[in-house]
Every structure is written in C-alpha cells, then in structure tokens.
Write a protein that holds these residues in place. Structure first.
Motif, short mmCIF file in Angstrom:
data_model
loop_
_atom_site.label_atom_id
_atom_site.label_comp_id
_atom_site.label_asym_id
_atom_site.label_seq_id
_atom_site.Cartn_x
_atom_site.Cartn_y
_atom_site.Cartn_z
N VAL A 174 0.85 -1.20 0.00
CA VAL A 174 0.00 0.00 0.00
C VAL A 174 0.88 1.24 0.00
CG1 VAL A 174 -1.90 -1.12 1.23
CG2 VAL A 174 -0.17 0.09 2.53
N PRO A 175 0.38 2.35 -0.54
CA PRO A 175 1.13 3.60 -0.43
C PRO A 175 1.34 3.97 1.04
CG PRO A 175 -0.58 3.81 -2.08
CD PRO A 175 -0.82 2.51 -1.36
N LEU A 200 -9.82 0.81 -1.60
CA LEU A 200 -10.97 1.43 -0.97
C LEU A 200 -10.35 2.32 0.09
CD1 LEU A 200 -13.08 -1.81 -0.35
CD2 LEU A 200 -13.25 -0.24 -2.28
N ILE A 201 -10.86 3.52 0.26
CA ILE A 201 -10.31 4.41 1.28
C ILE A 201 -11.46 4.90 2.15
CG2 ILE A 201 -10.34 6.43 -0.26
CD1 ILE A 201 -7.81 7.36 1.36
N PHE A 245 -7.60 0.16 1.96
CA PHE A 245 -7.87 -1.27 1.86
C PHE A 245 -7.58 -1.69 0.42
CE2 PHE A 245 -10.55 0.45 5.15
CZ PHE A 245 -10.42 -0.46 6.20
N PRO A 246 -6.43 -2.36 0.18
CA PRO A 246 -6.12 -2.76 -1.19
C PRO A 246 -7.06 -3.88 -1.65
CG PRO A 246 -4.46 -3.60 0.33
CD PRO A 246 -5.40 -2.75 1.13
N PHE A 247 -7.38 -3.88 -2.95
CA PHE A 247 -8.12 -5.01 -3.51
C PHE A 247 -7.45 -5.44 -4.81
CE2 PHE A 247 -10.42 -1.25 -5.04
CZ PHE A 247 -10.63 -1.53 -6.39
N GLU A 248 -7.57 -6.72 -5.10
CA GLU A 248 -6.85 -7.33 -6.21
C GLU A 248 -7.58 -7.22 -7.54
OE1 GLU A 248 -3.75 -8.40 -5.81
OE2 GLU A 248 -3.92 -7.84 -3.71
N GLU A 249 -8.90 -7.10 -7.51
CA GLU A 249 -9.65 -7.04 -8.76
C GLU A 249 -9.14 -5.86 -9.59
OE1 GLU A 249 -11.95 -9.06 -5.66
OE2 GLU A 249 -11.03 -7.11 -5.73
N GLY A 293 -15.36 5.73 0.69
CA GLY A 293 -16.53 5.26 1.42
C GLY A 293 -16.23 5.19 2.90
N ILE A 294 -16.99 4.37 3.61
CA ILE A 294 -16.82 4.21 5.06
C ILE A 294 -16.55 2.73 5.33
CG2 ILE A 294 -17.90 4.54 7.33
CD1 ILE A 294 -17.56 7.15 5.77
#
Length: 121
Positions: free
Chosen positions: A19-20, A71-72, A80-84, A110-111
């Motif tokens: 992640v950054p 997702l932040i 929250f990293p996601f692979e898609e 989002g939340i």
C-alpha cells in the motif's frame, strides 16, 4: 545528485509495500530524521521513481510503474487494497483517447466496516 543510502532505504520501503505510505510511516521504519525522509521523497518524485496523492489528509507515496486499487475510508483514512483489476475498463479508455497507460491509481471512497460500527452505536 546521486542515490544516497537514505534515498535507497526510503525507495526500498516504498517498493516493498503493498500500500502507499505516508512520510511518517516511512520514518517509523527508518533510523533517520523525518526531514531526511521528506528530502528523499522529493528526490524520488523528481526522478519519477515514486508518485504521491492526497485525499484531504496525509500525502501517500507509492512506486511508479505499478498499479494500485484501494478502498479508502473517509472517516479513518485507512486504505484497503483489492486485487480485482479494472483492465477491461482501462483498455476501453486507452483506445477511446489513444492514451498509453504507464501506471494507475484507483481509489473508491466510502466508510469502512469499523467506522460504520462506530456510527451505528
């Protein structure tokens, strides 16, 4: 200017992270002054080795030539990293605009689950 030991250390931390990271997060992993971290980040950005972004809070740094999807949370700021991947969408954009992608950063605001729990209490 050359790639010093401190600059290399900062770059290696960014390169190995999924992640950054903020300058403060990088600083906690190194035994150097925070100002040294900021100078190294400036050097790395000027040479297009790292990129950065801010979403109303701290500045995050990431390795260029890679793609990221997150997702932040608007409340806590956690990533929250996601692979898609969004490859099909990007291919359409590249064709439509005759644009060659080098890297991309995809953020969905989002939340998060934990912050939702706090609100529901």
């Amino acid at each position: 200017m050359r790639m010093t030991k401190n600059r290399e250390a900062v770059f290696e931390i960014i390169e190995s992270s999924r992640v950054p990271l903020t300058a403060e997060e990088i600083h906690r992993k190194l035994d150097v002054n925070l100002s040294t971290v900021y100078r190294a980040l400036k050097f790395l950005e000027e040479r297009n080795l790292v990129g950065s972004f801010s979403v109303g809070g701290p500045r995050y740094f990431f390795k260029k030539k890679r793609h990221y999807h997150f997702l932040i949370c608007e409340k806590c700021g956690k990533l929250f990293p996601f692979e898609e991947c969004v490859d099909e969408f990007l291919e359409k954009l590249q064709k439509k605009y005759d644009f060659s992608e080098e890297s991309h950063l995809f953020l969905i605001h989002g939340i998060c689950k934990e912050c939702k729990k706090e609100v529901e209490k």
